[in-house]
Design a protein around this motif. Structure first.
Motif, PDB file in Angstrom:
ATOM      1  N   GLN A  90       2.301  13.364  -2.530  1.00  0.00           N
ATOM      2  CA  GLN A  90       2.493  13.011  -1.130  1.00  0.00           C
ATOM      3  C   GLN A  90       2.239  11.513  -0.954  1.00  0.00           C
ATOM      4  O   GLN A  90       1.194  11.001  -1.324  1.00  0.00           O
ATOM      5  N   ARG A  91       3.220  10.835  -0.383  1.00  0.00           N
ATOM      6  CA  ARG A  91       3.077   9.403  -0.137  1.00  0.00           C
ATOM      7  C   ARG A  91       2.669   9.165   1.314  1.00  0.00           C
ATOM      8  O   ARG A  91       3.005   9.945   2.195  1.00  0.00           O
ATOM      9  N   GLN A 128     -10.564   9.715   9.104  1.00  0.00           N
ATOM     10  CA  GLN A 128      -9.247   9.140   9.345  1.00  0.00           C
ATOM     11  C   GLN A 128      -8.964   8.083   8.279  1.00  0.00           C
ATOM     12  O   GLN A 128      -9.580   7.032   8.264  1.00  0.00           O
ATOM     13  N   ALA A 129      -8.047   8.372   7.384  1.00  0.00           N
ATOM     14  CA  ALA A 129      -7.671   7.409   6.342  1.00  0.00           C
ATOM     15  C   ALA A 129      -6.292   7.780   5.827  1.00  0.00           C
ATOM     16  O   ALA A 129      -5.872   8.939   5.896  1.00  0.00           O
ATOM     17  N   VAL A 130      -5.586   6.774   5.297  1.00  0.00           N
ATOM     18  CA  VAL A 130      -4.253   6.972   4.741  1.00  0.00           C
ATOM     19  C   VAL A 130      -4.238   6.434   3.316  1.00  0.00           C
ATOM     20  O   VAL A 130      -4.733   5.330   3.053  1.00  0.00           O
ATOM     21  N   GLU A 135      -6.269  14.395   6.247  1.00  0.00           N
ATOM     22  CA  GLU A 135      -6.075  15.729   6.816  1.00  0.00           C
ATOM     23  C   GLU A 135      -4.838  16.408   6.254  1.00  0.00           C
ATOM     24  O   GLU A 135      -4.874  17.594   5.897  1.00  0.00           O
ATOM     25  N   SER A 136      -3.717  15.679   6.151  1.00  0.00           N
ATOM     26  CA  SER A 136      -2.497  16.321   5.651  1.00  0.00           C
ATOM     27  C   SER A 136      -2.647  16.741   4.197  1.00  0.00           C
ATOM     28  O   SER A 136      -2.175  17.815   3.789  1.00  0.00           O
ATOM     29  N   ALA A 137      -3.315  15.911   3.383  1.00  0.00           N
ATOM     30  CA  ALA A 137      -3.519  16.268   1.977  1.00  0.00           C
ATOM     31  C   ALA A 137      -4.430  17.483   1.847  1.00  0.00           C
ATOM     32  O   ALA A 137      -4.167  18.397   1.053  1.00  0.00           O
ATOM     33  N   ILE A 138      -5.516  17.515   2.635  1.00  0.00           N
ATOM     34  CA  ILE A 138      -6.441  18.650   2.595  1.00  0.00           C
ATOM     35  C   ILE A 138      -5.726  19.929   3.010  1.00  0.00           C
ATOM     36  O   ILE A 138      -5.871  20.990   2.370  1.00  0.00           O
TER      37      ILE A 138
END
Length: 344
Positions: free
Chosen positions: A110-111, A136-138, A116-119
């Protein structure tokens, strides 16, 4: 069955397939922020009859004390013991983290991935509905390789963001940090000149996991948007050891570090882990409630400890607790660490 003396109905209730089971003759129920999965075991002496069909390995369970939830999990094993004139049933299991420890994570890349989206991608196959990500991190890219367990993948993300993951008693998967601003819930006293409220206390100081310097040597792979980076270095020093003339260096290699900042976070977290392991207070108290009649003991609470014999008069962080019951009655084992040290 031992009858609670707190004035509350503090019997352990294990609910399986909507059926409540209580009056256990002994139990041990752990909760530890450092240990990924909280273990539990309950034992019941019963008449010479068959084990209920719904009590089987893999069954989803809820464990509570009265109306207060302790954990959501599943049964790992069911054991019966039969002898002349007696039969016992023992159930053992873990909270919902057990499946994440045992099973592989889904494979994906995932780029521009948020934490949250990865978890949520990692948790998706495990039917975990309640998720609370407070970080909150990207990240430029998050890749999960074949054979990596779900917990290892999550732990990696937490390491990069200096946070931690755990299940709350109601089964919510939480990613965040502890709150060190909450006031202490009580004072534990072990003092012959005062009224002690602790049955026993062990204090351990160790240096086996501590290091004078933690160095992370890393690299990151290139992609269409950037070139690969090599020879990234980060260092975290322990002045407490170096001031004593102690040299205990540790070098960690990481072949997939996004940035130098991530390498620095990894060095800091590893240094903190060593410091956390260096000091532990274990205290045994009666019952399962603070001051006997207050809220249940729970990891994340802050507690003042007064023990002149060990030079203790400070606030510490409750990182783990175990509810126990046997012939001695209901007790709680508390594990405390230095305050504001774990994931600070």
């Amino acid at each position: 069955m031992f009858e609670p003396q707190s004035g509350f109905d503090d019997r352990i209730i294990v609910t399986v397939a909507g059926t409540q089971h209580r009056d256990w003759t002994s139990y041990s129920i752990e909760s530890d922020l450092v240990t990924p999965a909280d273990g539990w075991q309950v034992t019941l002496g019963m008449a010479m009859r068959l084990t209920p069909h719904h009590v089987r390995p893999g069954a989803r369970v809820s464990v509570s004390i009265g109306d207060s939830a302790i954990l959501e999990g599943s049964i790992d094993s069911v054991r019966t013991h039969t002898a002349k004139g007696e039969r016992t049933l023992t159930l053992a299991g873990r909270d919902l983290m057990g499946s994440l420890l045992d099973c592989s994570a889904p494979i994906f890349t995932q780029r521009k991935a948020t934490v949250e989206s990865a978890i949520r991608n990692i948790l998706q196959p495990f039917n975990i509905q309640k998720v609370d990500v407070q970080v909150q991190a990207v990240h430029e890219k998050i890749s999960i390789d074949p054979g990596v367990t779900a917990w290892s993948a999550i732990a990696r993300i937490c390491e990069l963001n200096n946070c931690h993951a755990w299940f709350t008693p109601d089964g919510t998967f939480t990613v965040g940090k502890p709150d060190y601003t909450t006031p202490p819930v009580t004072t534990l006293i072990l003092d012959p000149d005062s009224q002690s409220n602790v049955l026993s206390m062990d204090v351990e100081r160790s240096m086996t996991s501590t290091h004078s310097r933690v160095s992370v040597l890393g690299q990151t792979h290139g992609n269409q948007n950037r070139i690969g980076m090599h020879d990234m270095q980060a260092h975290e020093d322990n002045t407490e050891l170096t001031s004593q003339g102690l040299q205990r260096p540790l070098i960690l290699l990481d072949g997939d570090v996004d940035t130098s900042d991530h390498a620095q976070k990894k060095a800091k977290m590893r240094m903190q882990q060593g410091k956390i392991a260096a000091f532990t207070i274990r205290a045994e108290v009666r019952g399962h409630r603070i001051q006997g009649t207050g809220p249940l003991w729970a990891p994340g609470q802050r507690v003042r400890v007064l023990c002149p014999a060990d030079g203790l008069d400070d606030v510490y962080f409750l990182i783990g607790r175990t509810f126990l019951c046997n012939a001695k009655g209901q007790r709680t084992m508390l594990k405390l660490k230095e305050d504001a040290m774990w994931v600070s």
